[in-house]
Design a protein around this motif. Structure first.
Motif, PDB file in Angstrom:
ATOM      1  N   THR A 167       9.315  -6.999   5.266  1.00 25.37           N
ATOM      2  CA  THR A 167       9.103  -5.672   4.691  1.00 25.37           C
ATOM      3  C   THR A 167      10.021  -5.432   3.502  1.00 25.37           C
ATOM      4  N   LEU A 168      11.277  -5.846   3.611  1.00 20.78           N
ATOM      5  CA  LEU A 168      12.220  -5.654   2.505  1.00 20.78           C
ATOM      6  C   LEU A 168      11.796  -6.434   1.271  1.00 20.78           C
ATOM      7  N   SER A 169      11.477  -7.705   1.427  1.00 25.45           N
ATOM      8  CA  SER A 169      11.101  -8.503   0.259  1.00 25.45           C
ATOM      9  C   SER A 169       9.801  -7.993  -0.357  1.00 25.45           C
ATOM     10  N   ALA A 170       8.868  -7.497   0.479  1.00 24.69           N
ATOM     11  CA  ALA A 170       7.630  -6.917  -0.046  1.00 24.69           C
ATOM     12  C   ALA A 170       7.922  -5.628  -0.808  1.00 24.69           C
ATOM     13  N   ALA A 171       8.848  -4.813  -0.295  1.00 25.43           N
ATOM     14  CA  ALA A 171       9.207  -3.574  -0.978  1.00 25.43           C
ATOM     15  C   ALA A 171       9.860  -3.857  -2.328  1.00 25.43           C
ATOM     16  N   ILE A 172      10.707  -4.886  -2.383  1.00 23.25           N
ATOM     17  CA  ILE A 172      11.331  -5.264  -3.660  1.00 23.25           C
ATOM     18  C   ILE A 172      10.260  -5.732  -4.642  1.00 23.25           C
ATOM     19  N   ALA A 173       9.320  -6.558  -4.157  1.00 15.76           N
ATOM     20  CA  ALA A 173       8.232  -7.026  -5.031  1.00 15.76           C
ATOM     21  C   ALA A 173       7.393  -5.856  -5.521  1.00 15.76           C
ATOM     22  N   ALA A 174       7.118  -4.892  -4.653  1.00 14.75           N
ATOM     23  CA  ALA A 174       6.354  -3.719  -5.070  1.00 14.75           C
ATOM     24  C   ALA A 174       7.092  -2.952  -6.155  1.00 14.75           C
ATOM     25  N   GLY A 175       8.397  -2.803  -5.993  1.00 17.20           N
ATOM     26  CA  GLY A 175       9.181  -2.128  -7.011  1.00 17.20           C
ATOM     27  C   GLY A 175       9.143  -2.851  -8.345  1.00 17.20           C
ATOM     28  N   LEU A 176       9.220  -4.174  -8.309  1.00 11.82           N
ATOM     29  CA  LEU A 176       9.146  -4.955  -9.546  1.00 11.82           C
ATOM     30  C   LEU A 176       7.759  -4.820 -10.181  1.00 11.82           C
TER      31      LEU A 176
ATOM     32  N   HIS B  74       0.837  -1.207   0.000  1.00  9.60           N
ATOM     33  CA  HIS B  74       0.000   0.000   0.000  1.00  9.60           C
ATOM     34  C   HIS B  74       0.871   1.255   0.000  1.00  9.60           C
ATOM     35  N   ARG B  75       1.939   1.235   0.797  1.00 11.52           N
ATOM     36  CA  ARG B  75       2.835   2.405   0.876  1.00 11.52           C
ATOM     37  C   ARG B  75       3.462   2.707  -0.487  1.00 11.52           C
ATOM     38  N   PHE B  76       3.703   1.672  -1.291  1.00  8.90           N
ATOM     39  CA  PHE B  76       4.314   1.866  -2.604  1.00  8.90           C
ATOM     40  C   PHE B  76       3.278   2.122  -3.707  1.00  8.90           C
ATOM     41  N   GLY B  77       1.995   2.157  -3.355  1.00  8.19           N
ATOM     42  CA  GLY B  77       0.959   2.398  -4.345  1.00  8.19           C
ATOM     43  C   GLY B  77       0.608   1.181  -5.167  1.00  8.19           C
ATOM     44  N   VAL B  78       0.787   0.004  -4.591  1.00  4.11           N
ATOM     45  CA  VAL B  78       0.515  -1.262  -5.275  1.00  4.11           C
ATOM     46  C   VAL B  78      -0.648  -1.959  -4.570  1.00  4.11           C
TER      47      VAL B  78
ATOM     48  N   GLY C 255      14.056  -0.586  -1.952  1.00  5.73           N
ATOM     49  CA  GLY C 255      13.555  -1.358  -0.824  1.00  5.73           C
ATOM     50  C   GLY C 255      14.420  -1.210   0.410  1.00  5.73           C
ATOM     51  N   LEU C 256      15.738  -1.252   0.230  1.00 11.28           N
ATOM     52  CA  LEU C 256      16.648  -1.092   1.367  1.00 11.28           C
ATOM     53  C   LEU C 256      16.523   0.300   1.978  1.00 11.28           C
ATOM     54  N   ALA C 257      16.386   1.327   1.137  1.00 11.08           N
ATOM     55  CA  ALA C 257      16.226   2.688   1.655  1.00 11.08           C
ATOM     56  C   ALA C 257      14.930   2.826   2.444  1.00 11.08           C
ATOM     57  N   PHE C 258      13.856   2.203   1.951  1.00 13.14           N
ATOM     58  CA  PHE C 258      12.573   2.243   2.658  1.00 13.14           C
ATOM     59  C   PHE C 258      12.679   1.571   4.024  1.00 13.14           C
ATOM     60  N   VAL C 259      13.302   0.400   4.076  1.00 14.38           N
ATOM     61  CA  VAL C 259      13.425  -0.313   5.351  1.00 14.38           C
ATOM     62  C   VAL C 259      14.266   0.484   6.336  1.00 14.38           C
ATOM     63  N   HIS C 260      15.317   1.133   5.856  1.00 16.22           N
ATOM     64  CA  HIS C 260      16.149   1.949   6.746  1.00 16.22           C
ATOM     65  C   HIS C 260      15.316   3.068   7.364  1.00 16.22           C
ATOM     66  N   ARG C 261      14.482   3.737   6.548  1.00 14.36           N
ATOM     67  CA  ARG C 261      13.618   4.791   7.081  1.00 14.36           C
ATOM     68  C   ARG C 261      12.595   4.213   8.057  1.00 14.36           C
TER      69      ARG C 261
END
Length: 285
Positions: free
Chosen positions: A238-247, A52-56, A260-266
């Protein structure tokens, strides 16, 4: 003689209005195949928040039910294999995802059901997070499932994202140093994955976190400042979900990894500090 009554006026006929095309592009869909976390910080719950955060738009296949919170996993039960297959069929046949991630799978039967479903529907952009142990140290995978992950899922993965312990289990070699991380990433690509990201959160480095990426051509290291915090519950999910959202959004694999790594760091840096144990991340970051 009575005069005839005038006829009621007939409404004027109008040409039907042409449909106005929706100018918005279709919302990308992503699928998470994972366990449910009753504490809300990891698993299906963390994945859907991240999508949801990534608009997916997020869809899900639940593989296990856990009784857990920030302090640990009290109990868990795997979902019946046929129901896992049914969920995957329902999603893929109607809400076809542009990207898929898997997390907690529980046992070999579910691993094989997921592999069969991904192959049958030819689902692309598959992110394999080989979840074996929770942040609290609790086991989340039957020992017999490791061979199934290695043999059935790795060859389907566009990227696999193990931590040091998971990389050691999958490769059979020690993974304790940056050099060994690079070797492990190469080994996982040789086993069939298109790319590998070895997460270095458990490296003995008090100042930095080094994550090692390899896609078959060259090794790249992503470095970030280590944050001294107990709020790390659900970082891998969270990281793997962020990578999937990016893909799902059309990013190249390495770009999706970096974002994804930048998002998890934040998300770690701004964690809300909930619970008495390993608290969840901030998925609004």
């Amino acid at each position: 003689m009575p005069r005839p009554r005038p006829r009621d006026p007939q409404p004027a006929t109008r040409d039907p209005q042409p449909a106005i095309p929706d100018p918005r592009p279709p919302t990308p869909i992503a699928l998470t195949i994972a366990g449910s976390d009753s504490g809300g910080g990891a698993g299906i719950q963390a994945d859907l928040k991240t999508f949801h955060r990534f608009g997916v738009f997020g869809t899900s296949v639940i593989t296990a039910i856990t009784a857990q919170n920030s302090k640990g996993v009290a109990d868990w039960r795997a979902v019946d294999r046929q129901l896992v297959t049914g969920q995957l069929e329902a999603v893929a046949s109607d809400l076809r995802p542009r990207a898929v991630k898997s997390g907690m799978l529980g046992n070999a039967g579910i691993v094989k059901a997921v592999a069969e479903g991904i192959a049958r529907h030819q689902l692309d952009n598959y992110v394999l997070d080989p979840v074996m142990v929770a942040t609290s140290g609790d086991l989340l995978l039957d020992p017999g499932a490791v061979d199934a992950i290695r043999g059935a899922l790795l060859p389907l993965a566009w990227i696999v994202t193990p931590n040091l312990d998971e990389a050691r289990v999958l490769t059979g070699a020690a993974v304790r140093t940056p050099d060994e991380m690079r070797d492990a990433a190469r080994s996982l690509v040789k086993l069939g994955a298109r790319a590998a990201l070895i997460k270095g959160g458990h490296l003995d480095d008090p100042e930095h976190v080094v994550d090692t990426y390899f896609d078959g051509s060259e090794v790249e290291e992503f470095r970030s400042i280590r944050i001294d915090t107990r709020n790390l519950h659900g970082t891998g999910c969270t990281l793997s979900a962020a990578i999937a959202a990016g893909l799902a959004l059309g990013r190249p694999i390495k770009s999706a990894v970096g974002e994804g790594l930048a998002f998890v760091h934040r998300a770690i840096a701004t964690a809300p500090g909930l619970g008495e144990g390993h608290g969840p991340l901030n998925h609004w970051a």
